[in-house]
Each structure stands twice: as C-alpha cells, then as structure tokens.
Design an enzyme around this catalytic site. Structure first.
Site, PDB file in Angstrom:
ATOM      1  N   HIS A  14       0.847  -1.201   0.000  1.00 58.08           N
ATOM      2  CA  HIS A  14       0.000   0.000   0.000  1.00 58.08           C
ATOM      3  C   HIS A  14       0.876   1.243   0.000  1.00 58.08           C
ATOM      4  O   HIS A  14       2.107   1.152   0.062  1.00 58.08           O
ATOM      5  CB  HIS A  14      -0.984   0.004   1.192  1.00 58.08           C
ATOM      6  N   CYS A  33       5.927   6.505   4.123  1.00 57.61           N
ATOM      7  CA  CYS A  33       4.728   5.770   3.688  1.00 57.61           C
ATOM      8  C   CYS A  33       4.139   6.332   2.401  1.00 57.61           C
ATOM      9  O   CYS A  33       3.275   5.703   1.783  1.00 57.61           O
ATOM     10  CB  CYS A  33       3.658   5.796   4.779  1.00 57.61           C
ATOM     11  N   HIS A  39       4.994   0.343  -0.473  1.00 54.85           N
ATOM     12  CA  HIS A  39       5.766  -0.502   0.437  1.00 54.85           C
ATOM     13  C   HIS A  39       4.763  -1.553   0.938  1.00 54.85           C
ATOM     14  O   HIS A  39       3.669  -1.639   0.380  1.00 54.85           O
ATOM     15  CB  HIS A  39       6.382   0.321   1.588  1.00 54.85           C
ATOM     16  N   HIS A  41       3.319  -4.743   4.079  1.00 49.90           N
ATOM     17  CA  HIS A  41       3.263  -5.252   5.452  1.00 49.90           C
ATOM     18  C   HIS A  41       2.775  -6.695   5.497  1.00 49.90           C
ATOM     19  O   HIS A  41       2.072  -7.153   4.603  1.00 49.90           O
ATOM     20  CB  HIS A  41       2.297  -4.411   6.300  1.00 49.90           C
ATOM     21  N   ASP A  79      -5.109 -10.610   0.368  1.00 49.74           N
ATOM     22  CA  ASP A  79      -3.800 -11.260   0.479  1.00 49.74           C
ATOM     23  C   ASP A  79      -3.006 -11.175  -0.818  1.00 49.74           C
ATOM     24  O   ASP A  79      -3.512 -11.502  -1.891  1.00 49.74           O
ATOM     25  CB  ASP A  79      -3.998 -12.728   0.872  1.00 49.74           C
ATOM     26  N   HIS A  80      -1.744 -10.744  -0.696  1.00 49.49           N
ATOM     27  CA  HIS A  80      -0.847 -10.559  -1.840  1.00 49.49           C
ATOM     28  C   HIS A  80      -1.425  -9.564  -2.847  1.00 49.49           C
ATOM     29  O   HIS A  80      -1.226  -9.695  -4.051  1.00 49.49           O
ATOM     30  CB  HIS A  80      -0.495 -11.894  -2.499  1.00 49.49           C
ATOM     31  N   GLU A 125      -0.654  -3.915  11.742  1.00 51.60           N
ATOM     32  CA  GLU A 125       0.045  -3.555  10.503  1.00 51.60           C
ATOM     33  C   GLU A 125       1.513  -3.985  10.584  1.00 51.60           C
ATOM     34  O   GLU A 125       2.122  -4.409   9.609  1.00 51.60           O
ATOM     35  CB  GLU A 125      -0.044  -2.048  10.274  1.00 51.60           C
TER      36      GLU A 125
END
Lengths: 136, 143
Positions: A14, A33, A39, A41, A79-80, A125
């Site tokens: 994100h 950010c 980047h 998490h 996810d991913h 996060e």
C-alpha cells in the site's frame, strides 16, 4: 456470553498518499509511507465474535466455518494484493490501518451467521502497530 | 589469584532490525501464465509487501579493553546506514539497484544484505544474516 477469536493473516502492498495534496504535503504528513512505488506489510487480523455456546455442540460457531467466512470475505480479497489498486472496497479511501479495519468490518459482518455477533476486529500492521474496531 | 583469559573464546552477538517493503516475484523471460504457475500470488503485477525482520549475527572474540565483540550501537548504525535506508518503505523491484536483474526472494534479499555488511565489517568477524519475510518464513546466509 462467550467471546471467541480467530487469527488470520495476509500480506499486502500500500501507500499513504492523498491525491488532493501536493507531493510535498504528502511527504510531510506521510513520510516514507508516501513512497509512490508502494511498500508493504504482514498484516495480522484478529476477529472476535460473541454469543452463547450451542447446547448440542458446545461451540459458539465451528471455528473452521468462521475461518472459511473470513477467508472468503476478507483474506482472498486482500492477500498478496495492492490495497490501493486491487481492492474494490478501499477505492476512494486512504489505505490507513484505521480505514482498513472499518472496511473489513463492513465486509465481514453481513456474512456471519445469525447465532453469533461480531464483537471486535483487531488489525496489526506491524508487530508494533495495531488498531481495534468495535463497529461503533 | 589466577587470571581468567577470555581472549580466545568466541562468542556470538546479535542485532535485530526491521523494515517494511513491497515486492513482486517474477521472471521477466517467462510469460504471465508460467510466472503464475511458479510464483502464484507473489507474481501480482501491482506488488504485495511484508514486514521483514532482520537478525544480524557477529561472531568474534571479546576486546579485553571493552568486553565487547563489537559495540552493538555501532553495528545498529551500520545496518541502518547501509541496509535499512536502502530497503525500508521501498519497492524492492523498483526503488533499489540490487534487484534489477535478481528476483527479490527472501533468499536473495538475505544474500544482498550479507554482502553489504560483509564489506563494511572488519574481516576478523564472522557474519551470518537471518531474514524473516513473515513470522513463519525465514532464511539464513551463510547456511
């Protein structure tokens, strides 16, 4: 009343970037950010439901069934993924952890069976930053 | 009173650090379906990301003057200056020079970090790097 928590996890990219602001304003408020190339998490998701155990099974809900609902309604969509680009329910919103936890509530709550109530969602996060939402 | 000699004793010291980054696993000489077959969800063209946890292990003898193998503040600053600044909150494929022609798998990231630090550290130290991509997936180099 018994509270039951299921832990799931997903990995995603994100960025925190307000398109109505200049790059300088974004850098000032969101720092690293705001990196335009994203980047990411490892998110850890704690879903807590509440209710009374069923007399015949002793279960509030079969946890396998709860896990399947969370997988279908939330994890498969996140996810991913790139939260800003790939996730329809985050479009038009800042992809902060605060907004994400509220959006997850909206996704999950209507899909839960009537015998249980969603109590809280806790979303990590990083191992050091998390938010909690109680649907208020 | 007999003097105890610690000079020849090797001991390991560790520093933990962490960084967050986006990446994508794919082989550009393969087509999309081949990449999907091998890398699955990790081939998402819009990237995904991780909280990486880094453990740097240094083995050496303690300096009799300080009692240290290496000042861990010095090691921490070295990792921050040469590794974290280049990787934290970055897109590993796009923002770093290391993965232009190298897939940013945990294995390759770990080797890159090792090689950066190896060059900065005194050769008297043994170095081993462990990298967690998720709490459940981690790699170590050298093996």
């Amino acid at each position: 009343m018994v509270y039951l928590t299921r832990l799931e996890h997903f990995n995603a990219a994100h960025k925190l970037y307000n398109p109505h602001w200049t790059k300088e304003q974004n850098d000032e408020i969101f720092g690293l950010c705001a990196n335009e190339n994203w980047h990411g998490h490892n998110y850890e998701l704690y879903v807590t439901v509440k209710g009374r155990p069923n007399h015949d099974t002793g279960f509030l809900i079969d946890v396998k069934k709860l896990s399947k609902i969370i997988q279908t309604e939330v994890i498969e969509k996140l996810d991913h993924k790139n939260l800003n680009v790939d996730v329809d329910f985050m479009h038009g919103q800042m992809c902060s952890t605060e907004n994400l936890v509220m959006a997850i509530w909206q996704q999950l709550n209507p899909a839960l069976p009537a015998e249980i109530q969603l109590h809280s969602i806790k979303l990590y996060e990083t191992p050091r930053i998390y938010v909690e939402y109680f649907g208020e | 009173m007999p003097k105890v000699c610690f000079m020849a004793k090797k001991i390991a010291v560790y520093r933990k650090e962490h960084f967050n980054a986006a990446h994508r696993l794919f082989n550009e000489s393969w087509d999309m379906s081949h990449n999907d077959a091998v890398f699955g969800k990790c081939n998402n063209p819009n990237f995904h990301g991780h909280n990486y946890e880094l453990e740097v292990k240094i083995v050496g003898e303690t300096d009799p003057a300080t009692g240290f193998v290496i000042d861990l503040k010095v090691l921490s600053d070295l990792i921050k200056e040469h590794v974290l600044v280049r990787l934290d909150h970055k897109n590993l494929n796009l923002d770093t020079p290391f993965f232009k022609n190298l897939n940013p798998t945990a294995e390759n990231i770990c080797i890159v970090i090792h090689d950066i630090l190896r060059e900065k550290l005194d050769s008297k130290f043994e170095l081993q790097v462990r990298l967690y991509e998720t709490p459940r997936n981690f790699v170590e180099y050298p093996a």
